[in-house]
Write a protein that holds these residues in place. Structure first.
Motif, mmCIF file in Angstrom:
data_model
loop_
_atom_site.group_PDB
_atom_site.id
_atom_site.type_symbol
_atom_site.label_atom_id
_atom_site.label_comp_id
_atom_site.label_asym_id
_atom_site.label_seq_id
_atom_site.Cartn_x
_atom_site.Cartn_y
_atom_site.Cartn_z
ATOM 1 N N PHE A 1 43.505 3.670 10.683
ATOM 2 C CA PHE A 1 42.550 3.974 11.750
ATOM 3 C C PHE A 1 42.718 3.037 12.939
ATOM 4 C CE2 PHE A 1 39.925 6.618 8.867
ATOM 5 C CZ PHE A 1 39.626 7.648 9.747
ATOM 6 N N SER B 1 36.719 8.433 13.397
ATOM 7 C CA SER B 1 37.675 8.860 14.423
ATOM 8 C C SER B 1 37.082 8.802 15.828
ATOM 9 C CB SER B 1 38.168 10.283 14.131
ATOM 10 O OG SER B 1 37.110 11.217 14.238
ATOM 11 N N LEU C 1 34.199 0.307 10.599
ATOM 12 C CA LEU C 1 35.485 0.897 10.232
ATOM 13 C C LEU C 1 35.872 0.523 8.803
ATOM 14 C CD1 LEU C 1 37.687 2.626 11.621
ATOM 15 C CD2 LEU C 1 38.876 0.494 12.147
ATOM 16 N N SER D 1 36.089 3.126 5.653
ATOM 17 C CA SER D 1 37.348 3.212 4.904
ATOM 18 C C SER D 1 37.107 3.011 3.412
ATOM 19 C CB SER D 1 38.338 2.152 5.412
ATOM 20 O OG SER D 1 38.624 2.337 6.780
#
Length: 435
Positions: A236, A378, A392, A396
Protein backbone atom coordinates in the motif's frame (compact mmCIF):
# COMPACT_ATOMS: atom_id res chain seq x y z
CA UNK A 1 -26.52 15.58 44.85
CA UNK A 2 -28.62 16.12 41.70
CA UNK A 3 -29.03 13.66 38.83
CA UNK A 4 -26.75 15.63 36.50
CA UNK A 5 -23.82 15.44 38.95
CA UNK A 6 -24.48 11.71 39.46
CA UNK A 7 -24.44 11.17 35.69
CA UNK A 8 -21.12 13.02 35.39
CA UNK A 9 -19.59 10.91 38.19
CA UNK A 10 -20.95 7.69 36.67
CA UNK A 11 -19.58 8.55 33.24
CA UNK A 12 -16.19 9.39 34.72
CA UNK A 13 -16.11 6.08 36.59
CA UNK A 14 -17.20 4.07 33.54
CA UNK A 15 -14.80 5.94 31.28
CA UNK A 16 -11.98 4.86 33.57
CA UNK A 17 -13.28 1.27 33.55
CA UNK A 18 -13.29 1.28 29.75
CA UNK A 19 -9.78 2.73 29.63
CA UNK A 20 -8.31 0.08 31.90
CA UNK A 21 -10.13 -2.71 30.06
CA UNK A 22 -8.65 -1.48 26.77
CA UNK A 23 -5.25 -1.29 28.48
CA UNK A 24 -5.49 -4.79 29.97
CA UNK A 25 -7.48 -6.62 27.30
CA UNK A 26 -4.43 -8.34 25.70
CA UNK A 27 -3.67 -9.68 29.20
CA UNK A 28 -7.31 -10.81 29.55
CA UNK A 29 -6.91 -12.70 26.26
CA UNK A 30 -4.11 -14.70 27.86
CA UNK A 31 -6.49 -15.68 30.70
CA UNK A 32 -8.74 -17.09 27.94
CA UNK A 33 -12.45 -17.82 27.52
CA UNK A 34 -13.90 -17.43 31.03
CA UNK A 35 -12.15 -14.11 31.62
CA UNK A 36 -12.85 -12.86 28.09
CA UNK A 37 -16.56 -13.70 28.30
CA UNK A 38 -16.88 -12.10 31.73
CA UNK A 39 -15.28 -8.85 30.61
CA UNK A 40 -17.06 -8.58 27.24
CA UNK A 41 -20.47 -9.22 28.84
CA UNK A 42 -19.67 -6.75 31.64
CA UNK A 43 -18.72 -3.90 29.29
CA UNK A 44 -21.67 -4.70 27.02
CA UNK A 45 -24.07 -4.25 29.95
CA UNK A 46 -22.42 -0.96 30.97
CA UNK A 47 -22.59 0.29 27.40
CA UNK A 48 -26.24 -0.67 26.96
CA UNK A 49 -27.37 0.68 30.36
CA UNK A 50 -25.32 3.85 30.84
CA UNK A 51 -23.88 4.72 27.43
CA UNK A 52 -26.73 4.12 25.02
CA UNK A 53 -26.74 7.66 23.64
CA UNK A 54 -22.97 7.83 23.26
CA UNK A 55 -22.87 4.39 21.65
CA UNK A 56 -25.56 5.54 19.20
CA UNK A 57 -23.40 8.52 18.22
CA UNK A 58 -20.48 6.23 17.39
CA UNK A 59 -22.69 3.67 15.72
CA UNK A 60 -24.67 5.86 13.33
CA UNK A 61 -21.64 7.91 12.31
CA UNK A 62 -19.69 4.86 11.16
CA UNK A 63 -20.78 2.87 8.11
CA UNK A 64 -18.42 0.03 8.98
CA UNK A 65 -20.12 -0.46 12.37
CA UNK A 66 -23.53 -0.45 10.69
CA UNK A 67 -22.29 -3.03 8.18
CA UNK A 68 -20.95 -5.23 10.98
CA UNK A 69 -24.23 -4.95 12.85
CA UNK A 70 -26.24 -6.03 9.78
CA UNK A 71 -23.78 -8.89 9.26
CA UNK A 72 -24.29 -10.13 12.83
CA UNK A 73 -28.06 -9.67 12.47
CA UNK A 74 -28.02 -11.99 9.45
CA UNK A 75 -26.21 -14.63 11.56
CA UNK A 76 -29.01 -14.42 14.15
CA UNK A 77 -31.78 -14.59 11.52
CA UNK A 78 -30.09 -17.50 9.76
CA UNK A 79 -29.89 -19.36 13.08
CA UNK A 80 -33.64 -18.84 13.54
CA UNK A 81 -34.40 -19.90 9.95
CA UNK A 82 -32.65 -23.21 10.51
CA UNK A 83 -34.62 -23.80 13.73
CA UNK A 84 -31.43 -24.33 15.67
CA UNK A 85 -31.64 -24.90 19.40
CA UNK A 86 -31.98 -22.16 22.02
CA UNK A 87 -28.29 -22.29 22.92
CA UNK A 88 -27.23 -21.54 19.32
CA UNK A 89 -29.68 -18.63 19.16
CA UNK A 90 -28.22 -17.17 22.38
CA UNK A 91 -24.69 -17.65 21.04
CA UNK A 92 -25.63 -15.88 17.80
CA UNK A 93 -27.08 -12.95 19.77
CA UNK A 94 -23.99 -13.04 21.97
CA UNK A 95 -21.82 -12.24 18.95
CA UNK A 96 -22.97 -8.63 19.38
CA UNK A 97 -20.74 -8.35 22.43
CA UNK A 98 -17.75 -8.33 20.09
CA UNK A 99 -19.21 -5.36 18.21
CA UNK A 100 -19.81 -3.59 21.54
CA UNK A 101 -16.18 -4.33 22.47
CA UNK A 102 -15.06 -2.45 19.34
CA UNK A 103 -17.29 0.50 20.30
CA UNK A 104 -15.86 0.50 23.84
CA UNK A 105 -12.34 0.68 22.41
CA UNK A 106 -13.40 3.69 20.31
CA UNK A 107 -14.99 5.45 23.29
CA UNK A 108 -12.00 4.76 25.54
CA UNK A 109 -9.42 6.00 23.03
CA UNK A 110 -11.54 9.05 22.24
CA UNK A 111 -11.68 10.09 25.90
CA UNK A 112 -8.16 9.08 26.94
CA UNK A 113 -5.21 11.37 27.46
CA UNK A 114 -1.99 11.20 25.44
CA UNK A 115 -0.27 9.81 28.51
CA UNK A 116 -2.81 6.99 28.89
CA UNK A 117 -2.52 6.15 25.20
CA UNK A 118 1.22 5.83 25.76
CA UNK A 119 0.56 3.56 28.76
CA UNK A 120 -1.60 1.27 26.59
CA UNK A 121 1.21 0.91 24.07
CA UNK A 122 4.03 0.52 26.62
CA UNK A 123 2.15 -2.01 28.78
CA UNK A 124 1.29 -4.22 25.85
CA UNK A 125 4.73 -3.80 24.29
CA UNK A 126 6.29 -5.36 27.37
CA UNK A 127 3.50 -7.95 27.59
CA UNK A 128 4.33 -9.07 24.05
CA UNK A 129 8.03 -9.25 24.93
CA UNK A 130 7.13 -11.41 27.93
CA UNK A 131 4.93 -13.79 25.89
CA UNK A 132 7.63 -14.15 23.22
CA UNK A 133 10.41 -14.77 25.74
CA UNK A 134 8.24 -17.34 27.52
CA UNK A 135 7.88 -19.26 24.22
CA UNK A 136 11.68 -19.23 23.82
CA UNK A 137 12.02 -20.37 27.45
CA UNK A 138 9.54 -23.21 26.85
CA UNK A 139 11.50 -24.34 23.79
CA UNK A 140 14.81 -24.39 25.69
CA UNK A 141 13.62 -26.00 28.94
CA UNK A 142 10.58 -27.95 27.60
CA UNK A 143 8.25 -26.06 29.94
CA UNK A 144 7.44 -22.37 30.35
CA UNK A 145 7.89 -20.39 33.57
CA UNK A 146 4.42 -21.48 34.74
CA UNK A 147 5.15 -25.15 34.10
CA UNK A 148 3.19 -25.50 30.83
CA UNK A 149 4.67 -28.11 28.51
CA UNK A 150 4.87 -27.93 24.67
CA UNK A 151 2.37 -29.56 22.32
CA UNK A 152 2.50 -32.09 19.46
CA UNK A 153 5.23 -34.18 21.10
CA UNK A 154 6.05 -37.81 20.34
CA UNK A 155 4.86 -40.70 22.52
CA UNK A 156 7.77 -40.20 24.89
CA UNK A 157 7.05 -36.49 25.35
CA UNK A 158 10.11 -35.51 23.30
CA UNK A 159 10.63 -33.93 19.86
CA UNK A 160 7.83 -31.39 20.38
CA UNK A 161 6.73 -29.22 17.45
CA UNK A 162 4.43 -26.59 19.01
CA UNK A 163 5.34 -24.07 21.70
CA UNK A 164 2.63 -21.82 23.11
CA UNK A 165 4.12 -20.59 26.38
CA UNK A 166 1.57 -19.03 28.75
CA UNK A 167 -1.33 -20.39 26.67
CA UNK A 168 -0.55 -23.94 27.80
CA UNK A 169 -2.32 -26.70 25.89
CA UNK A 170 -4.14 -24.16 23.69
CA UNK A 171 -1.63 -23.83 20.86
CA UNK A 172 -2.41 -20.19 20.05
CA UNK A 173 0.70 -18.34 21.23
CA UNK A 174 1.88 -17.66 17.69
CA UNK A 175 -1.55 -16.36 16.66
CA UNK A 176 -1.58 -14.01 19.65
CA UNK A 177 1.86 -12.64 18.76
CA UNK A 178 0.99 -12.23 15.07
CA UNK A 179 -2.12 -10.17 15.90
CA UNK A 180 -1.60 -8.34 19.21
CA UNK A 181 2.14 -8.09 18.56
CA UNK A 182 1.58 -6.43 15.18
CA UNK A 183 -1.14 -4.23 16.68
CA UNK A 184 1.43 -2.90 19.17
CA UNK A 185 4.03 -2.54 16.41
CA UNK A 186 1.70 -0.39 14.29
CA UNK A 187 0.69 1.73 17.30
CA UNK A 188 4.30 2.62 18.15
CA UNK A 189 4.41 5.76 15.91
CA UNK A 190 1.58 7.23 18.01
CA UNK A 191 3.79 7.41 21.11
CA UNK A 192 4.51 10.92 22.32
CA UNK A 193 8.27 10.27 22.47
CA UNK A 194 8.27 7.80 19.59
CA UNK A 195 11.40 9.14 17.84
CA UNK A 196 13.29 9.26 21.13
CA UNK A 197 12.75 5.62 22.08
CA UNK A 198 12.19 3.86 18.75
CA UNK A 199 14.78 4.21 16.04
CA UNK A 200 14.29 2.30 12.74
CA UNK A 201 16.76 -0.30 14.00
CA UNK A 202 14.83 -0.84 17.24
CA UNK A 203 11.61 -1.16 15.25
CA UNK A 204 13.24 -3.79 13.06
CA UNK A 205 14.52 -5.66 16.13
CA UNK A 206 10.99 -5.75 17.56
CA UNK A 207 9.46 -7.04 14.33
CA UNK A 208 12.30 -9.59 14.04
CA UNK A 209 11.60 -10.68 17.62
CA UNK A 210 7.95 -11.28 16.70
CA UNK A 211 9.00 -13.19 13.60
CA UNK A 212 11.34 -15.55 15.47
CA UNK A 213 8.89 -16.10 18.35
CA UNK A 214 6.14 -17.05 15.87
CA UNK A 215 8.59 -19.27 13.99
CA UNK A 216 9.59 -21.13 17.17
CA UNK A 217 5.92 -21.46 18.20
CA UNK A 218 5.43 -23.66 15.13
CA UNK A 219 2.14 -21.99 14.23
CA UNK A 220 2.06 -21.87 10.43
CA UNK A 221 -1.18 -19.90 10.11
CA UNK A 222 0.21 -17.24 12.44
CA UNK A 223 3.35 -16.97 10.34
CA UNK A 224 1.30 -16.68 7.16
CA UNK A 225 -0.82 -13.90 8.71
CA UNK A 226 2.32 -12.12 9.89
CA UNK A 227 3.99 -12.21 6.46
CA UNK A 228 0.76 -11.26 4.66
CA UNK A 229 0.32 -8.26 6.92
CA UNK A 230 3.87 -6.99 6.37
CA UNK A 231 3.46 -7.56 2.63
CA UNK A 232 0.13 -5.69 2.41
CA UNK A 233 1.44 -2.84 4.57
CA UNK A 234 4.41 -2.11 2.31
CA UNK A 235 2.50 -2.73 -0.93
CA UNK A 236 0.00 0.00 0.00
CA UNK A 237 2.96 2.33 0.61
CA UNK A 238 4.55 1.19 -2.67
CA UNK A 239 7.79 0.34 -0.81
CA UNK A 240 8.54 -2.71 -2.93
CA UNK A 241 12.33 -2.60 -2.55
CA UNK A 242 12.02 -2.35 1.23
CA UNK A 243 9.53 -5.23 1.23
CA UNK A 244 11.86 -7.40 -0.85
CA UNK A 245 14.79 -6.64 1.47
CA UNK A 246 12.80 -7.55 4.59
CA UNK A 247 11.58 -10.83 3.07
CA UNK A 248 15.07 -11.84 1.93
CA UNK A 249 16.45 -11.16 5.41
CA UNK A 250 13.64 -13.13 7.07
CA UNK A 251 13.99 -16.01 4.62
CA UNK A 252 17.75 -16.30 5.18
CA UNK A 253 17.40 -16.09 8.96
CA UNK A 254 14.53 -18.59 9.12
CA UNK A 255 16.31 -21.05 6.84
CA UNK A 256 19.42 -20.78 9.02
CA UNK A 257 17.32 -21.30 12.14
CA UNK A 258 15.70 -24.40 10.62
CA UNK A 259 19.14 -26.00 10.45
CA UNK A 260 19.51 -25.56 14.20
CA UNK A 261 15.93 -26.22 15.37
CA UNK A 262 14.32 -29.43 14.16
CA UNK A 263 10.77 -28.33 15.03
CA UNK A 264 11.12 -25.25 12.81
CA UNK A 265 12.37 -27.40 9.95
CA UNK A 266 9.51 -29.89 10.47
CA UNK A 267 6.77 -27.28 10.70
CA UNK A 268 7.89 -24.82 8.02
CA UNK A 269 10.40 -26.37 5.62
CA UNK A 270 9.34 -29.97 5.17
CA UNK A 271 5.53 -30.04 5.40
CA UNK A 272 4.93 -30.94 1.75
CA UNK A 273 6.45 -34.38 2.11
CA UNK A 274 4.08 -35.20 4.96
CA UNK A 275 0.95 -33.47 3.65
CA UNK A 276 -0.77 -36.64 2.55
CA UNK A 277 -2.13 -38.52 5.55
CA UNK A 278 -3.44 -41.43 3.54
CA UNK A 279 -1.13 -44.36 2.93
CA UNK A 280 -2.01 -45.37 -0.60
CA UNK A 281 0.29 -42.93 -2.41
CA UNK A 282 3.91 -43.63 -3.15
CA UNK A 283 6.84 -41.23 -2.83
CA UNK A 284 6.47 -40.09 -6.45
CA UNK A 285 2.99 -38.68 -5.84
CA UNK A 286 2.70 -35.11 -7.13
CA UNK A 287 2.52 -32.15 -4.75
CA UNK A 288 -0.95 -31.38 -6.12
CA UNK A 289 -2.17 -34.86 -5.18
CA UNK A 290 -0.60 -34.56 -1.73
CA UNK A 291 -2.37 -31.24 -1.22
CA UNK A 292 -5.64 -32.82 -2.28
CA UNK A 293 -5.14 -35.62 0.24
CA UNK A 294 -4.20 -33.30 3.09
CA UNK A 295 -6.45 -32.72 6.15
CA UNK A 296 -7.05 -29.09 5.11
CA UNK A 297 -8.26 -30.17 1.69
CA UNK A 298 -10.64 -32.73 3.22
CA UNK A 299 -12.18 -30.03 5.42
CA UNK A 300 -12.57 -27.74 2.40
CA UNK A 301 -14.06 -30.49 0.24
CA UNK A 302 -16.60 -31.32 2.94
CA UNK A 303 -17.44 -27.62 3.37
CA UNK A 304 -17.95 -27.14 -0.37
CA UNK A 305 -20.18 -30.22 -0.47
CA UNK A 306 -22.33 -28.76 2.31
CA UNK A 307 -22.39 -25.38 0.56
CA UNK A 308 -23.65 -26.96 -2.67
CA UNK A 309 -26.46 -28.63 -0.74
CA UNK A 310 -27.75 -25.26 0.52
CA UNK A 311 -25.92 -22.58 -1.47
CA UNK A 312 -27.93 -19.51 -0.40
CA UNK A 313 -27.98 -19.56 3.41
CA UNK A 314 -26.04 -22.71 4.29
CA UNK A 315 -26.84 -25.08 7.16
CA UNK A 316 -26.75 -22.64 10.10
CA UNK A 317 -24.26 -21.49 12.73
CA UNK A 318 -21.82 -24.12 14.03
CA UNK A 319 -23.47 -26.81 11.92
CA UNK A 320 -20.28 -28.07 10.25
CA UNK A 321 -19.20 -30.01 13.34
CA UNK A 322 -22.58 -31.78 13.46
CA UNK A 323 -23.40 -32.68 9.85
CA UNK A 324 -19.93 -33.06 8.33
CA UNK A 325 -19.90 -36.78 9.27
CA UNK A 326 -22.73 -37.40 6.80
CA UNK A 327 -20.96 -35.89 3.79
CA UNK A 328 -19.81 -38.07 0.89
CA UNK A 329 -16.32 -36.63 1.33
CA UNK A 330 -16.06 -37.88 4.89
CA UNK A 331 -17.46 -41.32 4.02
CA UNK A 332 -14.96 -41.64 1.16
CA UNK A 333 -12.04 -40.76 3.46
CA UNK A 334 -13.23 -43.23 6.10
CA UNK A 335 -13.47 -45.98 3.48
CA UNK A 336 -9.90 -45.31 2.32
CA UNK A 337 -8.51 -45.18 5.84
CA UNK A 338 -10.70 -45.62 8.92
CA UNK A 339 -8.22 -43.72 11.10
CA UNK A 340 -8.87 -40.42 9.33
CA UNK A 341 -11.81 -38.09 8.83
CA UNK A 342 -12.71 -34.99 6.85
CA UNK A 343 -14.49 -33.49 9.85
CA UNK A 344 -13.59 -31.15 12.66
CA UNK A 345 -15.34 -28.46 14.71
CA UNK A 346 -14.85 -26.08 11.76
CA UNK A 347 -13.44 -26.21 8.18
CA UNK A 348 -10.20 -24.39 9.16
CA UNK A 349 -10.88 -21.54 6.74
CA UNK A 350 -13.12 -18.52 7.32
CA UNK A 351 -14.51 -18.44 3.79
CA UNK A 352 -15.30 -22.17 3.78
CA UNK A 353 -16.91 -21.81 7.21
CA UNK A 354 -19.25 -19.08 5.99
CA UNK A 355 -20.05 -20.92 2.76
CA UNK A 356 -20.98 -24.15 4.58
CA UNK A 357 -22.82 -22.59 7.50
CA UNK A 358 -24.24 -19.33 6.09
CA UNK A 359 -24.13 -19.90 2.35
CA UNK A 360 -23.41 -17.35 -0.33
CA UNK A 361 -25.09 -14.57 1.66
CA UNK A 362 -22.82 -15.07 4.66
CA UNK A 363 -19.72 -15.46 2.48
CA UNK A 364 -20.50 -12.21 0.64
CA UNK A 365 -20.94 -10.39 3.95
CA UNK A 366 -17.53 -11.70 5.03
CA UNK A 367 -15.81 -10.77 1.74
CA UNK A 368 -17.49 -7.36 1.99
CA UNK A 369 -15.64 -6.71 5.27
CA UNK A 370 -12.31 -7.22 3.54
CA UNK A 371 -13.18 -5.12 0.50
CA UNK A 372 -14.46 -2.30 2.72
CA UNK A 373 -11.08 -2.08 4.46
CA UNK A 374 -9.16 -2.35 1.17
CA UNK A 375 -11.24 0.49 -0.30
CA UNK A 376 -10.73 2.61 2.82
CA UNK A 377 -6.95 2.10 2.74
CA UNK A 378 -6.77 2.83 -0.99
CA UNK A 379 -8.29 6.27 -0.35
CA UNK A 380 -5.50 7.26 2.04
CA UNK A 381 -3.30 9.89 0.44
CA UNK A 382 0.42 9.30 0.07
CA UNK A 383 1.44 12.00 2.56
CA UNK A 384 1.58 9.55 5.46
CA UNK A 385 1.47 11.28 8.84
CA UNK A 386 1.67 9.11 11.96
CA UNK A 387 -2.13 8.64 12.22
CA UNK A 388 -2.37 7.54 8.59
CA UNK A 389 0.56 5.18 9.01
CA UNK A 390 -1.10 3.63 12.06
CA UNK A 391 -4.40 3.29 10.15
CA UNK A 392 -2.62 1.69 7.21
CA UNK A 393 -0.93 -0.80 9.50
CA UNK A 394 -4.13 -1.71 11.35
CA UNK A 395 -6.05 -2.13 8.09
CA UNK A 396 -3.30 -4.35 6.69
CA UNK A 397 -3.44 -6.46 9.85
CA UNK A 398 -7.22 -6.93 9.58
CA UNK A 399 -6.96 -7.92 5.91
CA UNK A 400 -4.24 -10.45 6.75
CA UNK A 401 -6.28 -11.95 9.61
CA UNK A 402 -9.41 -12.35 7.46
CA UNK A 403 -7.59 -13.22 4.23
CA UNK A 404 -9.93 -15.80 2.65
CA UNK A 405 -7.32 -18.05 1.02
CA UNK A 406 -5.37 -19.21 4.04
CA UNK A 407 -6.06 -21.67 6.87
CA UNK A 408 -7.71 -20.25 9.97
CA UNK A 409 -9.57 -21.10 13.13
CA UNK A 410 -13.31 -20.67 13.54
CA UNK A 411 -14.48 -17.07 13.09
CA UNK A 412 -16.86 -16.85 16.06
CA UNK A 413 -14.79 -18.52 18.77
CA UNK A 414 -14.38 -16.38 21.88
CA UNK A 415 -10.62 -15.92 21.46
CA UNK A 416 -10.58 -15.24 17.70
CA UNK A 417 -13.54 -12.84 17.61
CA UNK A 418 -12.50 -10.96 20.75
CA UNK A 419 -9.00 -10.39 19.41
CA UNK A 420 -10.30 -9.43 15.96
CA UNK A 421 -12.90 -6.93 17.21
CA UNK A 422 -10.44 -5.46 19.71
CA UNK A 423 -8.20 -4.63 16.74
CA UNK A 424 -11.24 -3.39 14.78
CA UNK A 425 -11.89 -0.93 17.63
CA UNK A 426 -8.44 0.63 17.13
CA UNK A 427 -8.98 0.63 13.37
CA UNK A 428 -12.31 2.44 13.71
CA UNK A 429 -10.82 5.04 16.05
CA UNK A 430 -7.91 5.91 13.76
CA UNK A 431 -10.21 5.75 10.74
CA UNK A 432 -12.40 8.45 12.32
CA UNK A 433 -9.32 10.61 13.00
CA UNK A 434 -8.33 10.39 9.33
CA UNK A 435 -11.55 12.05 8.15
Amino acid sequence: MNNKVIDIINHKVFNNIFLYIVLLFPLILILRSAAINTITIFISLILLIFYVQKAKNYFFKNKFLIYLSIFLFFIVINTLIHNQDFIQIIKSLGNYRYLLLAIVVCIALDTSSIRFNDNIIYFNFFLIIFVGLDIFYQYIFQKDIFGFIPGMCDEYGDNCQRFSGVFGDELIGGGYLSQIGLLVFFLLPNLKNYKTYFTPMREFLFIAFLFFAILVSGERNAMLSFLLCICIFYIFQKKFLYLLSVFIIFLILSFSLSKKIESVNTRFFSPINSLSKLNFHNEKTSILQKLKDSPWSWHYQAAIELFLERPIIGHGARSFRVICKDTKTNKRIKELDSNHTACSTHPHNYLMEFLAEHGLVGALFFIGLIFYIILNLSLIKNDYNKEKKVLLGLGSLLIAIMFPFKPSGSFFTTFNSSMLFYIIGFYLYYSSKDK
